[in-house]
Design a protein around this motif. Structure first.
Motif, PDB file in Angstrom:
ATOM      1  N   VAL A 178       0.838  -1.201   0.000  1.00 25.61           N
ATOM      2  CA  VAL A 178       0.000   0.000   0.000  1.00 25.61           C
ATOM      3  C   VAL A 178       0.870   1.246   0.000  1.00 25.61           C
ATOM      4  CG1 VAL A 178      -1.708   1.329   1.288  1.00 25.61           C
ATOM      5  CG2 VAL A 178      -1.884  -1.161   1.207  1.00 25.61           C
ATOM      6  N   LEU A 179       0.534   2.181  -0.876  1.00 23.94           N
ATOM      7  CA  LEU A 179       1.109   3.528  -0.854  1.00 23.94           C
ATOM      8  C   LEU A 179      -0.026   4.483  -0.518  1.00 23.94           C
ATOM      9  CD1 LEU A 179       3.836   5.160  -1.789  1.00 23.94           C
ATOM     10  CD2 LEU A 179       2.314   5.872  -3.635  1.00 23.94           C
ATOM     11  N   SER A 180       0.035   5.097   0.665  1.00 28.89           N
ATOM     12  CA  SER A 180      -1.074   5.947   1.131  1.00 28.89           C
ATOM     13  C   SER A 180      -0.717   7.423   1.103  1.00 28.89           C
ATOM     14  CB  SER A 180      -1.456   5.545   2.555  1.00 28.89           C
ATOM     15  OG  SER A 180      -0.324   5.571   3.418  1.00 28.89           O
ATOM     16  N   SER A 181       0.259   7.811   0.303  1.00 25.91           N
ATOM     17  CA  SER A 181       0.812   9.171   0.329  1.00 25.91           C
ATOM     18  C   SER A 181      -0.220  10.237  -0.030  1.00 25.91           C
ATOM     19  CB  SER A 181       1.989   9.270  -0.639  1.00 25.91           C
ATOM     20  OG  SER A 181       3.046   8.437  -0.231  1.00 25.91           O
ATOM     21  N   LEU A 182       0.032  11.447   0.514  1.00 27.52           N
ATOM     22  CA  LEU A 182      -0.769  12.616   0.176  1.00 27.52           C
ATOM     23  C   LEU A 182      -0.186  13.370  -1.011  1.00 27.52           C
ATOM     24  CD1 LEU A 182      -1.331  13.951   3.808  1.00 27.52           C
ATOM     25  CD2 LEU A 182      -2.729  12.343   2.503  1.00 27.52           C
ATOM     26  N   GLY A 183       1.075  13.114  -1.310  1.00 27.67           N
ATOM     27  CA  GLY A 183       1.743  13.748  -2.441  1.00 27.67           C
ATOM     28  C   GLY A 183       2.999  12.975  -2.772  1.00 27.67           C
ATOM     29  N   GLU A 184       3.329  12.861  -4.054  1.00 29.69           N
ATOM     30  CA  GLU A 184       4.498  12.100  -4.476  1.00 29.69           C
ATOM     31  C   GLU A 184       5.002  12.616  -5.815  1.00 29.69           C
ATOM     32  OE1 GLU A 184       6.426   9.934  -3.201  1.00 29.69           O
ATOM     33  OE2 GLU A 184       5.358   8.930  -1.570  1.00 29.69           O
TER      34      GLU A 184
ATOM     35  N   THR B  76      -2.517  -2.538 -13.787  1.00 23.15           N
ATOM     36  CA  THR B  76      -1.287  -2.931 -13.088  1.00 23.15           C
ATOM     37  C   THR B  76      -1.400  -2.726 -11.578  1.00 23.15           C
ATOM     38  OG1 THR B  76      -0.336  -0.725 -13.445  1.00 23.15           O
ATOM     39  CG2 THR B  76       0.162  -2.419 -15.080  1.00 23.15           C
ATOM     40  N   GLY B  77      -2.554  -2.332 -11.096  1.00 19.04           N
ATOM     41  CA  GLY B  77      -2.769  -2.127  -9.671  1.00 19.04           C
ATOM     42  C   GLY B  77      -4.088  -1.421  -9.469  1.00 19.04           C
ATOM     43  N   LEU B  78      -4.356  -1.030  -8.237  1.00 15.98           N
ATOM     44  CA  LEU B  78      -5.585  -0.309  -7.922  1.00 15.98           C
ATOM     45  C   LEU B  78      -5.238   1.070  -7.395  1.00 15.98           C
ATOM     46  CD1 LEU B  78      -7.746  -3.082  -6.167  1.00 15.98           C
ATOM     47  CD2 LEU B  78      -7.691  -2.444  -8.587  1.00 15.98           C
ATOM     48  N   LEU B  79      -5.975   2.084  -7.845  1.00 21.59           N
ATOM     49  CA  LEU B  79      -5.774   3.460  -7.409  1.00 21.59           C
ATOM     50  C   LEU B  79      -6.992   3.933  -6.615  1.00 21.59           C
ATOM     51  CD1 LEU B  79      -4.284   5.121 -10.630  1.00 21.59           C
ATOM     52  CD2 LEU B  79      -3.053   4.403  -8.570  1.00 21.59           C
ATOM     53  N   VAL B  80      -6.727   4.730  -5.569  1.00 21.14           N
ATOM     54  CA  VAL B  80      -7.804   5.335  -4.787  1.00 21.14           C
ATOM     55  C   VAL B  80      -7.458   6.803  -4.565  1.00 21.14           C
ATOM     56  CG1 VAL B  80      -8.370   3.176  -3.624  1.00 21.14           C
ATOM     57  CG2 VAL B  80      -6.736   4.740  -2.578  1.00 21.14           C
TER      58      VAL B  80
ATOM     59  N   LEU C 123      -9.537   2.894   0.323  1.00 26.43           N
ATOM     60  CA  LEU C 123      -8.266   2.200   0.499  1.00 26.43           C
ATOM     61  C   LEU C 123      -8.504   0.817   1.096  1.00 26.43           C
ATOM     62  CD1 LEU C 123      -5.186   2.676   0.212  1.00 26.43           C
ATOM     63  CD2 LEU C 123      -5.195   3.482   2.574  1.00 26.43           C
ATOM     64  N   ALA C 124      -9.363   0.747   2.109  1.00 22.77           N
ATOM     65  CA  ALA C 124      -9.681  -0.536   2.728  1.00 22.77           C
ATOM     66  C   ALA C 124     -10.342  -1.488   1.722  1.00 22.77           C
ATOM     67  CB  ALA C 124     -10.595  -0.322   3.931  1.00 22.77           C
ATOM     68  N   GLU C 125     -11.285  -0.977   0.941  1.00 17.82           N
ATOM     69  CA  GLU C 125     -11.993  -1.807  -0.036  1.00 17.82           C
ATOM     70  C   GLU C 125     -11.029  -2.370  -1.085  1.00 17.82           C
ATOM     71  OE1 GLU C 125     -14.925  -3.943  -1.500  1.00 17.82           O
ATOM     72  OE2 GLU C 125     -15.249  -2.589   0.189  1.00 17.82           O
ATOM     73  N   ALA C 126     -10.100  -1.534  -1.565  1.00 19.25           N
ATOM     74  CA  ALA C 126      -9.142  -1.991  -2.577  1.00 19.25           C
ATOM     75  C   ALA C 126      -8.224  -3.075  -2.016  1.00 19.25           C
ATOM     76  CB  ALA C 126      -8.320  -0.803  -3.074  1.00 19.25           C
ATOM     77  N   CYS C 127      -7.772  -2.901  -0.782  1.00 23.42           N
ATOM     78  CA  CYS C 127      -6.905  -3.916  -0.166  1.00 23.42           C
ATOM     79  C   CYS C 127      -7.649  -5.241  -0.003  1.00 23.42           C
ATOM     80  CB  CYS C 127      -6.404  -3.428   1.191  1.00 23.42           C
ATOM     81  SG  CYS C 127      -5.232  -2.067   1.105  1.00 23.42           S
ATOM     82  N   LEU C 128      -8.891  -5.172   0.451  1.00 20.46           N
ATOM     83  CA  LEU C 128      -9.682  -6.393   0.614  1.00 20.46           C
ATOM     84  C   LEU C 128      -9.940  -7.073  -0.726  1.00 20.46           C
ATOM     85  CD1 LEU C 128     -12.238  -5.179   3.290  1.00 20.46           C
ATOM     86  CD2 LEU C 128     -10.617  -7.061   3.561  1.00 20.46           C
ATOM     87  N   GLU C 129     -10.170  -6.276  -1.767  1.00 13.89           N
ATOM     88  CA  GLU C 129     -10.419  -6.842  -3.092  1.00 13.89           C
ATOM     89  C   GLU C 129      -9.258  -7.711  -3.554  1.00 13.89           C
ATOM     90  OE1 GLU C 129     -11.146  -5.315  -7.707  1.00 13.89           O
ATOM     91  OE2 GLU C 129     -11.534  -3.953  -6.021  1.00 13.89           O
ATOM     92  N   LEU C 130      -8.029  -7.221  -3.365  1.00 11.42           N
ATOM     93  CA  LEU C 130      -6.867  -7.997  -3.801  1.00 11.42           C
ATOM     94  C   LEU C 130      -6.553  -9.136  -2.839  1.00 11.42           C
ATOM     95  CD1 LEU C 130      -4.410  -5.271  -5.137  1.00 11.42           C
ATOM     96  CD2 LEU C 130      -6.119  -6.609  -6.354  1.00 11.42           C
ATOM     97  N   ALA C 131      -6.729  -8.901  -1.527  1.00 15.58           N
ATOM     98  CA  ALA C 131      -6.432  -9.948  -0.553  1.00 15.58           C
ATOM     99  C   ALA C 131      -7.376 -11.139  -0.703  1.00 15.58           C
ATOM    100  CB  ALA C 131      -6.515  -9.387   0.861  1.00 15.58           C
ATOM    101  N   ARG C 132      -8.616 -10.879  -1.127  1.00 12.96           N
ATOM    102  CA  ARG C 132      -9.606 -11.954  -1.241  1.00 12.96           C
ATOM    103  C   ARG C 132      -9.662 -12.587  -2.624  1.00 12.96           C
ATOM    104  NH1 ARG C 132     -14.661  -9.133   2.088  1.00 12.96           N
ATOM    105  NH2 ARG C 132     -13.876  -9.626   4.193  1.00 12.96           N
ATOM    106  N   ASP C 133      -8.950 -12.014  -3.578  1.00 14.17           N
ATOM    107  CA  ASP C 133      -8.952 -12.562  -4.944  1.00 14.17           C
ATOM    108  C   ASP C 133      -7.505 -12.734  -5.406  1.00 14.17           C
ATOM    109  OD1 ASP C 133      -9.301 -13.248  -7.580  1.00 14.17           O
ATOM    110  OD2 ASP C 133     -10.848 -11.742  -7.975  1.00 14.17           O
TER     111      ASP C 133
END
Length: 604
Positions: free
Chosen positions: A301-307, A340-344, A352-362
């Motif tokens: 997970v990358l949870s940054s506010l700016g990058e 290539t990944g999920l963006l939020v 963010l929680a929903e995206a993590c669960l989506e990949l963890a469960r599939d």
């Protein structure tokens, strides 16, 4: 006839000889960096150095202001490293020492990376007669507080002057950053976007995934969701922890790994305990086996506010770990959503929680995205690709007949003085941008002002497109709530001018009527009577703050509460229908959180 018998001498036979072409002289490049951390910028410098030292046409050296991990890594690569310790030398002493070093070790290019080393490195390079100065802007600066904030602001302002006057090229790590610099007044030909790169052969785990998870006390079937980065405000770890709390409500077995160290570690550990997730979170600090840890995760997970373009994200992709990232800065240029990944959106903890669960469960979907991400890293973000592009920048400077060359000190100072005025304007623009970005990260003052606001003033240039559309959209969305008065004006409006037909048609598609609107110019009385003033872009913010100094505290950019969107709303005037559609889409997204805060005030 036989020439010997005819008495004539035969023509001498000349053998063709290959022409000798002199090999190009090795380009002497000196990397100058404060190197007080081991963060993304330092990792990227070490990565590109591993490419440059293998090239026969580059002679690489480095002057660092701190002994540390970067110095160790560069020496391991065979780079000559000189330390001018900033703990023992003030800024002027460092400048004098660096200038002497560059005069006794002549170089062609001085390459800097952060504000302090750019100011000192660029000035020293010019005094020493280096051919060119390159600065890489790696990302956002840390949002410091107190004395460190003031000190950083001074350096940032001077850095803006230096970038304008003393650098030949500004390398940014994403296209979005390049566009931002161009909007801030830097010449487009001076700003070059070169994405970060990873050394794919070196970014590999040394241990088996099962071994690492066993060491962490995590079973093979337990979802492990982790993040890597410096524990500082801009990295958004607090949002990661709140998302972890939401994940545990639906997946109690999940565990969370936080890799990295920094000023917020103690605070974040307290936050985890306060959220009741302390037992599910492991803060392991900075680790030398970071690749092993990332490869052992089910989701990175990358949870940054700016990058800019974060190295930790590229490394996770190279390691084949599925990624969930916030769509900030250059991240969408790296991660293609659902490819290539999920963006939020930044700060969207439920998302963010929903995206993590989506990949963890599939796991099947997660593996597919991770494999595509690895291929993307190989094709577009290798250290060879990054290093080769950088060498082109170096050669472009030294081979440019209009380049700076070895000018005399006096002529350089005269040139500097002539450009200070323009550079000051750029520095002010950058300062206003940083102020608005800070409000995005900490919107408390704006939220408070909106909740108690009675009069909102929307400002644009001519008051015929952006500001009237915004004002009418806000008013319509508020509906019957007449507690708040919404009006619009223009900084350079011609009173009575109607909205252009293209704007009227585009607005009608959104059920906003501009057909009866005529422009009104701004007045001191209108500004003074307003509780909150929204403008569209940085130049307007500068103009407003200059004209109405007493009311500066109430002025904000329209996009301040929409951190996932571009900070400035571009003027579509003179553009095609698509330009108006894009502009109104942008405004509509900015208006939603504003109306939400106004509605909260009405409900009190």
């Amino acid at each position: 006839m036989d020439p010997l018998r005819s008495g004539t001498r035969p023509e001498p036979r000349v053998e063709a000889r290959p022409r000798l072409v002199a090999a190009p002289r090795r380009l002497r490049v000196c990397q100058v960096m404060s190197a007080d951390l081991w963060a993304g910028a330092e990792v990227q410098l070490a990565t590109v150095a591993s490419y440059l030292v293998e090239r026969g046409d580059i002679e690489l050296s480095a002057v660092l202001f701190n002994e540390g991990e970067l110095a160790v890594e560069l020496r391991r690569l065979g780079v000559a490293v000189t330390i001018i310790d900033e703990r023992e030398n003030g800024a002027l002493a460092i400048l004098a020492s660096l200038t002497r070093w560059l005069r006794t070790h002549p170089v062609d290019i001085v390459h800097t990376h952060r504000g302090k080393d750019t100011v000192l490195g660029a000035v020293a390079a010019r005094f020493a007669g280096a051919s060119g100065v390159v600065r890489t802007v790696h990302g956002l600066s840390e949002p410091w507080r107190g004395w460190r904030w003031l000190k950083n602001e001074v350096y940032e302002a001077i850095d803006g002057l230096t970038l304008r006057c003393l650098t030949d090229r500004i390398v940014v790590v994403s296209q979005r950053m390049a566009e931002g610099h161009e909007r801030s007044g830097y010449p487009a030909e001076k700003v070059i976007a070169i994405p970060n790169g990873v050394h794919l052969e070196r970014v590999r785990p040394a241990r088996m995934r099962e071994e690492v998870r066993l060491e962490l006390g995590i079973g093979p079937a337990v979802p492990l969701i982790g993040t890597v980065g410096r524990l500082s405000p801009v990295k958004g770890h607090a949002h990661f922890l709140e998302a972890a709390r939401l994940i545990l409500q639906r997946e109690p077995r999940a565990r969370f790994l936080v890799v990295g160290d920094g000023p917020l570690r103690d605070q974040l550990e307290r936050t985890a305990r306060g959220l009741g997730i302390g037992d599910a979170c492991a803060f392991v600090g900075a680790r030398p086996d970071v690749y092993d840890l990332v490869a052992a995760m089910d989701v990175f997970v990358l949870s940054s506010l700016g990058e800019g373009i974060p190295m930790a994200l590229l490394e996770a992709m190279a390691l084949g770990t599925p990624v969930v990232a916030t769509a900030v800065g250059g991240v969408p240029e790296v991660v293609a959503h659902r490819a290539t990944g999920l963006l939020v959106a930044s700060g969207d903890e439920p998302g963010l929680a929903e995206a993590c669960l989506e990949l963890a469960r599939d796991p099947g979907k997660a593996r597919t995205l991770a494999a595509r991400a690895r291929r993307a890293a190989e094709q577009s973000f290798s250290h060879e690709r990054n290093g080769a592009a950088l060498c082109e920048v170096y050669r472009g400077i030294t081979g440019d007949p209009g380049g700076r060359g070895r000018r005399g000190v006096r002529s350089r100072l005269v040139r500097f003085a002539r450009r200070v005025r323009g550079a000051v304007a750029v520095a002010i623009t950058l300062r206003q941008r940083r102020r608005m970005e800070h409000i995005r990260r900490e919107p408390g003052p704006l939220v408070t002002a909106l909740r108690s606001a009675k009069r909102i003033l929307i400002v644009c240039h001519g008051n015929i497109i952006r500001s009237p559309f915004t004002a009418r959209l806000v008013a319509q969305t508020l509906g019957d709530d007449r507690r708040v008065s919404i009006s619009s004006v223009g900084l350079a409006a011609r009173p009575g001018t109607p909205s252009p037909p293209a704007a009227v048609l585009a607005a009608r598609r959104r059920r906003v009527e501009l057909g009866d609107h005529v422009a009104a110019t701004i007045t001191r009385e209108a500004v003074a009577a307003s509780d909150v003033v929204f403008v569209m872009d940085i130049p307007q913010l500068r103009a407003m703050r200059k004209r109405f100094r007493r009311d500066r505290a109430k002025m904000f950019l329209l996009a301040c509460l929409a951190p996932a969107l571009p900070l400035e709303v571009r003027d579509p005037f003179g553009g095609d229908d698509a330009s108006f559609q894009e502009c109104f889409d942008h405004i509509s997204a900015c208006v939603r959180p504003i109306v939400g805060r106004l509605a909260e005030g009405a409900a009190r």
